[in-house]
Design a protein around this motif. Structure first.
Motif, PDB file in Angstrom:
ATOM      1  N   ASN A  31       0.822  -1.205   0.000  1.00 14.48           N
ATOM      2  CA  ASN A  31       0.000   0.000   0.000  1.00 14.48           C
ATOM      3  C   ASN A  31       0.859   1.259   0.000  1.00 14.48           C
ATOM      4  O   ASN A  31       1.611   1.518   0.949  1.00 14.48           O
ATOM      5  N   ASN A  32       0.775   2.007  -1.117  1.00 12.36           N
ATOM      6  CA  ASN A  32       1.399   3.333  -1.233  1.00 12.36           C
ATOM      7  C   ASN A  32       2.879   3.306  -0.871  1.00 12.36           C
ATOM      8  O   ASN A  32       3.391   4.162  -0.144  1.00 12.36           O
ATOM      9  N   LEU A  33       3.599   2.325  -1.402  1.00 13.77           N
ATOM     10  CA  LEU A  33       4.999   2.109  -1.042  1.00 13.77           C
ATOM     11  C   LEU A  33       5.933   3.047  -1.796  1.00 13.77           C
ATOM     12  O   LEU A  33       5.864   3.174  -3.024  1.00 13.77           O
ATOM     13  N   SER A  34       6.801   3.718  -1.053  1.00 17.63           N
ATOM     14  CA  SER A  34       7.840   4.564  -1.648  1.00 17.63           C
ATOM     15  C   SER A  34       9.182   4.206  -1.021  1.00 17.63           C
ATOM     16  O   SER A  34       9.271   3.966   0.185  1.00 17.63           O
ATOM     17  N   ALA A  35      10.208   4.144  -1.859  1.00 18.08           N
ATOM     18  CA  ALA A  35      11.548   3.793  -1.386  1.00 18.08           C
ATOM     19  C   ALA A  35      12.577   4.623  -2.136  1.00 18.08           C
ATOM     20  O   ALA A  35      12.384   4.977  -3.314  1.00 18.08           O
TER      21      ALA A  35
ATOM     22  N   GLY B 137       4.667   5.498  -4.481  1.00 17.35           N
ATOM     23  CA  GLY B 137       3.251   5.202  -4.335  1.00 17.35           C
ATOM     24  C   GLY B 137       2.803   3.889  -4.945  1.00 17.35           C
ATOM     25  O   GLY B 137       1.707   3.803  -5.505  1.00 17.35           O
ATOM     26  N   VAL B 138       3.628   2.853  -4.816  1.00 18.91           N
ATOM     27  CA  VAL B 138       3.313   1.554  -5.421  1.00 18.91           C
ATOM     28  C   VAL B 138       2.305   0.796  -4.544  1.00 18.91           C
ATOM     29  O   VAL B 138       2.504   0.645  -3.338  1.00 18.91           O
ATOM     30  N   SER B 139       1.233   0.304  -5.166  1.00 16.75           N
ATOM     31  CA  SER B 139       0.220  -0.485  -4.465  1.00 16.75           C
ATOM     32  C   SER B 139      -0.197  -1.660  -5.344  1.00 16.75           C
ATOM     33  O   SER B 139      -0.512  -1.477  -6.520  1.00 16.75           O
TER      34      SER B 139
ATOM     35  N   ARG C 205      10.395   4.237   2.732  1.00 17.44           N
ATOM     36  CA  ARG C 205      10.278   5.545   3.375  1.00 17.44           C
ATOM     37  C   ARG C 205       8.813   5.857   3.686  1.00 17.44           C
ATOM     38  O   ARG C 205       8.513   6.548   4.665  1.00 17.44           O
ATOM     39  N   GLU C 206       7.912   5.365   2.852  1.00 15.37           N
ATOM     40  CA  GLU C 206       6.480   5.584   3.058  1.00 15.37           C
ATOM     41  C   GLU C 206       5.719   4.309   2.690  1.00 15.37           C
ATOM     42  O   GLU C 206       6.225   3.449   1.975  1.00 15.37           O
ATOM     43  N   GLY C 207       4.483   4.230   3.188  1.00 18.15           N
ATOM     44  CA  GLY C 207       3.626   3.113   2.843  1.00 18.15           C
ATOM     45  C   GLY C 207       3.784   1.938   3.789  1.00 18.15           C
ATOM     46  O   GLY C 207       4.516   2.005   4.778  1.00 18.15           O
ATOM     47  N   GLU C 208       3.081   0.853   3.475  1.00 17.53           N
ATOM     48  CA  GLU C 208       3.146  -0.327   4.328  1.00 17.53           C
ATOM     49  C   GLU C 208       3.047  -1.604   3.507  1.00 17.53           C
ATOM     50  O   GLU C 208       2.536  -1.604   2.382  1.00 17.53           O
TER      51      GLU C 208
END
Length: 240
Positions: free
Chosen positions: A5-9, A19-21, A54-57
């Protein structure tokens, strides 16, 4: 089973994922395809805990895992066969495989996994006591996948399993992936060889410059003009 969910690296200040989901259901094989630098390996390294988001889960079987160590993630049931194989060159095939099952405390379970892997990869059984550095590229890839199976994973991540292999060996590797599917193991496969990956998958996800471009059923994606032009090496044709 797996929810992103809403992954940023990032690598330093460079954004690799934005914002990968996406999700992977139990029993499903999902192909994550894209060009070099699209963020495919970054995605799976983040899932495996080798890189921090850095963001998301990230959730696996309902549990949030993006703050866990790699060994904790393996214990939950995610196993990763990395890009470039990464076998231990000075160790034998047997020792490499046993390293893959290091979290398994039950000797009977370890022996059961060994028997399964050696049945799946008879070439490894023939060379059981050889050092892994003496194996061909295809044999090392078999060893890397076999090592990942030793922990009896619920989710198997395969990162570029066909990379650098001859066409005949690539065909063998994907036939073996079909055998693994029959065992009911969920698979997330990262591949530049989009055609082969989509042929063994239920769904395909296209990653472009760190973002999800689109996803659809793998069978439909094989006939999608955009995918055929960009990833299957075919000229764009509305009639195709």
């Amino acid at each position: 089973m797996l929810e992103i969910n809403n992954l940023s690296a990032y690598y330093g200040n460079i954004c690799a994922l934005r914002g990968v989901s996406f999700h992977v259901d139990a029993g499903e094989t999902v192909a994550l395809i894209g060009n070099n630098g699209a963020g495919k390996t970054t995605t799976v390294r983040t899932i495996s805990g080798l890189m921090k988001a850095r963001e998301g889960e990230i959730r696996f079987m309902g549990e949030r895992i993006d703050q866990l160590r790699p060994d904790q993630i393996v214990r939950l049931g995610i196993s990763h066969s990395p890009e470039g194989r990464k076998v231990f060159p000075s160790m034998t095939i047997r020792e490499n495989l046993l390293m893959g099952g290091y979290i398994v405390r039950d000797p009977k379970a370890v022996n059961r996994s060994l028997e399964y892997v050696l049945e799946l990869f008879p070439r490894l059984k023939e060379r059981y006591s050889q050092l892994s550095e003496t194996l061909s590229g295809g044999e090392q890839q078999m060893l890397a996948i076999g090592r990942a199976l030793m922990s009896e994973p619920k989710l198997l991540i395969l990162d570029e399993p066909s990379l650098g292999l001859a066409p005949l060996i690539i065909k063998q590797i994907f036939e073996l992936i079909r055998h693994i599917q029959q065992k009911g193991i969920t698979i997330l496969i990262i591949e530049q060889n989009a055609r082969q990956a989509l042929k063994v998958s239920h769904r395909g996800i296209v990653l472009e410059t760190g973002q999800i471009a689109f996803e659809e059923k793998a069978a439909d994606m094989l006939h999608n003009d955009r995918v055929r032009k960009a990833y299957l090496g075919e000229k764009y044709s509305k009639e195709a």
